[in-house]
Design a protein around this motif. Structure first.
Motif, PDB file in Angstrom:
ATOM      1  N   TYR A 196       0.843  -1.215   0.000  1.00 14.46           N
ATOM      2  CA  TYR A 196       0.000   0.000   0.000  1.00 14.46           C
ATOM      3  C   TYR A 196       0.867   1.249   0.000  1.00 14.46           C
ATOM      4  CZ  TYR A 196      -3.852  -3.075   1.251  1.00 14.46           C
ATOM      5  OH  TYR A 196      -4.789  -4.070   1.248  1.00 14.46           O
ATOM      6  N   VAL A 197       1.944   1.214   0.816  1.00 12.48           N
ATOM      7  CA  VAL A 197       2.834   2.379   0.890  1.00 12.48           C
ATOM      8  C   VAL A 197       3.389   2.669  -0.509  1.00 12.48           C
ATOM      9  CG1 VAL A 197       4.803   3.401   2.065  1.00 12.48           C
ATOM     10  CG2 VAL A 197       3.504   1.610   3.213  1.00 12.48           C
ATOM     11  N   ALA A 198       3.819   1.605  -1.178  1.00 10.72           N
ATOM     12  CA  ALA A 198       4.405   1.773  -2.512  1.00 10.72           C
ATOM     13  C   ALA A 198       3.371   2.325  -3.488  1.00 10.72           C
ATOM     14  CB  ALA A 198       4.932   0.432  -3.003  1.00 10.72           C
ATOM     15  N   GLU A 199       2.164   1.793  -3.400  1.00  5.99           N
ATOM     16  CA  GLU A 199       1.120   2.265  -4.327  1.00  5.99           C
ATOM     17  C   GLU A 199       0.853   3.755  -4.129  1.00  5.99           C
ATOM     18  OE1 GLU A 199      -0.330   0.958  -6.878  1.00  5.99           O
ATOM     19  OE2 GLU A 199      -1.863   2.493  -7.187  1.00  5.99           O
ATOM     20  N   VAL A 200       0.754   4.192  -2.883  1.00 12.52           N
ATOM     21  CA  VAL A 200       0.481   5.614  -2.614  1.00 12.52           C
ATOM     22  C   VAL A 200       1.646   6.469  -3.108  1.00 12.52           C
ATOM     23  CG1 VAL A 200       0.035   7.320  -0.831  1.00 12.52           C
ATOM     24  CG2 VAL A 200      -0.870   5.058  -0.588  1.00 12.52           C
ATOM     25  N   LYS A 201       2.859   5.999  -2.842  1.00 14.88           N
ATOM     26  CA  LYS A 201       4.019   6.795  -3.266  1.00 14.88           C
ATOM     27  C   LYS A 201       4.036   6.910  -4.791  1.00 14.88           C
ATOM     28  CE  LYS A 201       6.994   5.951   0.692  1.00 14.88           C
ATOM     29  NZ  LYS A 201       8.057   5.143   1.282  1.00 14.88           N
ATOM     30  N   THR A 280      10.225  -4.332   4.536  1.00 16.77           N
ATOM     31  CA  THR A 280       9.100  -3.540   4.011  1.00 16.77           C
ATOM     32  C   THR A 280       9.553  -2.817   2.737  1.00 16.77           C
ATOM     33  OG1 THR A 280       8.260  -3.186   6.256  1.00 16.77           O
ATOM     34  CG2 THR A 280       7.459  -1.682   4.560  1.00 16.77           C
ATOM     35  N   LYS A 281      10.801  -2.357   2.757  1.00 18.98           N
ATOM     36  CA  LYS A 281      11.314  -1.647   1.574  1.00 18.98           C
ATOM     37  C   LYS A 281      11.517  -2.604   0.395  1.00 18.98           C
ATOM     38  CE  LYS A 281      14.598   0.844   3.788  1.00 18.98           C
ATOM     39  NZ  LYS A 281      15.611   1.906   3.886  1.00 18.98           N
ATOM     40  N   VAL A 282      11.912  -3.834   0.703  1.00 13.70           N
ATOM     41  CA  VAL A 282      12.030  -4.835  -0.372  1.00 13.70           C
ATOM     42  C   VAL A 282      10.647  -5.063  -1.001  1.00 13.70           C
ATOM     43  CG1 VAL A 282      12.526  -7.265  -0.895  1.00 13.70           C
ATOM     44  CG2 VAL A 282      14.049  -5.990   0.635  1.00 13.70           C
ATOM     45  N   VAL A 283       9.634  -5.196  -0.142  1.00 12.98           N
ATOM     46  CA  VAL A 283       8.266  -5.382  -0.646  1.00 12.98           C
ATOM     47  C   VAL A 283       7.871  -4.188  -1.523  1.00 12.98           C
ATOM     48  CG1 VAL A 283       5.826  -5.408   0.073  1.00 12.98           C
ATOM     49  CG2 VAL A 283       7.469  -6.926   1.189  1.00 12.98           C
ATOM     50  N   GLU A 284       8.193  -2.983  -1.063  1.00 18.74           N
ATOM     51  CA  GLU A 284       7.848  -1.785  -1.839  1.00 18.74           C
ATOM     52  C   GLU A 284       8.521  -1.811  -3.211  1.00 18.74           C
ATOM     53  OE1 GLU A 284       7.877   2.070   0.123  1.00 18.74           O
ATOM     54  OE2 GLU A 284       7.740   1.101   2.078  1.00 18.74           O
TER      55      GLU A 284
END
Ligand code: PRE
Length: 293
Positions: A196-201, A280-284
């Motif tokens: 979700y964080v990645a999508e928003v960014k 979490t950053k790898v997931v992003e």
């Protein structure tokens, strides 16, 4: 007197009406709770999908992680629970329990959300009731394939557990592995919320992310999505939460002894520093790499 009996009558009628509607209300609340549990974290939170709302959801996950570790710390390490030869079926008690529980949870609709990722996805049964496919609503469909659960499984058992459990074996293997699973799921859910964080960014600044995605530049993506100040704040906050949530509370006013903690607060900030935030950053990054496909 007349007034009193009128209002008494009105109150009695209201009570009768409420009694009639109560079962309906309970059904509604139950349905609402069930459906909202199927919604993505950000929507279930406050109906908004912004960097702030997603970060708020991550902050709530911290509580679950800290409490799950406190529960696991009630038992010693209990090595036989992780011995693959103990049951005689090729699985450790921990793995056998996680596989069986995931299978049951999948049947009742778990693992439909992008942040709910199973540790043993192969051959999971399909859900029995109709479920809402939240993943297609907000995230790129490929997000389901992004998982770092193998890495989580490895660091949890080999590196993290020995840091916050005492050495020893009290025979409570069933309770031990049940607690492990709660920890694993809380950590995994937090880390995979990175989708979700990645999508928003990305949606906030597609012009920044698209070139790095097209050229598959992992380092550049990592650079773009890293906020050092936020990471520092996260580490401080989780340590503080561990300090507050895990301290032994006493009513003894003469007790001037040092505060005792059920888990070492520094272990929690270490967990975030070394594993939770990096993964979490790898997931992003992995999510972003699929974002334009
Ligand atoms: O809050 C963000 O922007 C995130 O991407 C989450 C997170 C984290 O895991 O807590 C990860 C990377 C950032 O550097 C800061 C924090």
């Amino acid at each position: 007197m007349k007034k009193i009996s009128k209002s008494f009558l009105a109150a009695a009628m209201l009570e009768t009406k409420l009694k009639a509607f109560l079962p309906l209300l309970i059904q509604h609340l139950f349905l609402y709770h069930y459906l909202s549990s199927l919604l993505p974290i950000s929507m279930a939170c406050n109906n908004k999908f912004t960097l702030d709302s997603v970060r708020d959801a991550l902050i709530r996950e911290e509580d679950s992680i800290v409490f799950s570790l406190i529960e696991r710390a009630r038992f010693p390490y209990n090595a036989p629970a992780y011995d693959p030869s103990f049951l005689g079926n090729g699985f450790s008690i921990a793995e056998f329990y996680v596989r069986g529980t995931e299978s049951l949870q999948a049947k009742i609709g778990r693992y439909q959300k992008p942040e709910d990722v199973p540790f043993f996805p192969k051959d999971l049964p399909s859900p029995l009731p109709p479920t809402k496919d939240s993943q297609k609503v907000l995230l790129h469909p490929a997000s389901a394939s992004v998982t770092v659960n193998e890495a989580i499984w490895k660091f949890y058992f080999t590196e993290l557990l020995p840091l916050f459990t005492t050495k020893g074996n009290d025979g409570n293997y069933a309770s031990t592995v049940a607690s492990d699973f709660v920890c694993l799921q809380a950590i995994s859910r937090r880390i995979h919320s990175g989708k979700y964080v990645a999508e928003v960014k990305f949606t906030d600044a597609p012009q920044d992310y698209s070139p790095a995605i097209s050229s598959k530049d992992r380092d550049k993506l990592m650079d773009l999505l890293t906020f050092v100040a936020v990471e520092e704040a996260v580490k401080k906050r989780v340590e503080k939460k561990a300090r507050l949530f895990s301290q032994n509370v006493t009513l003894d006013e003469n007790d001037s002894g040092k505060t005792q903690y059920k888990i070492n607060p520094l272990v929690v900030s270490h967990l975030y520093d070394k594993w939770v935030m990096p993964l979490t950053k790898v997931v992003e990054v992995e999510y972003l790499l699929l974002r334009l496909s």
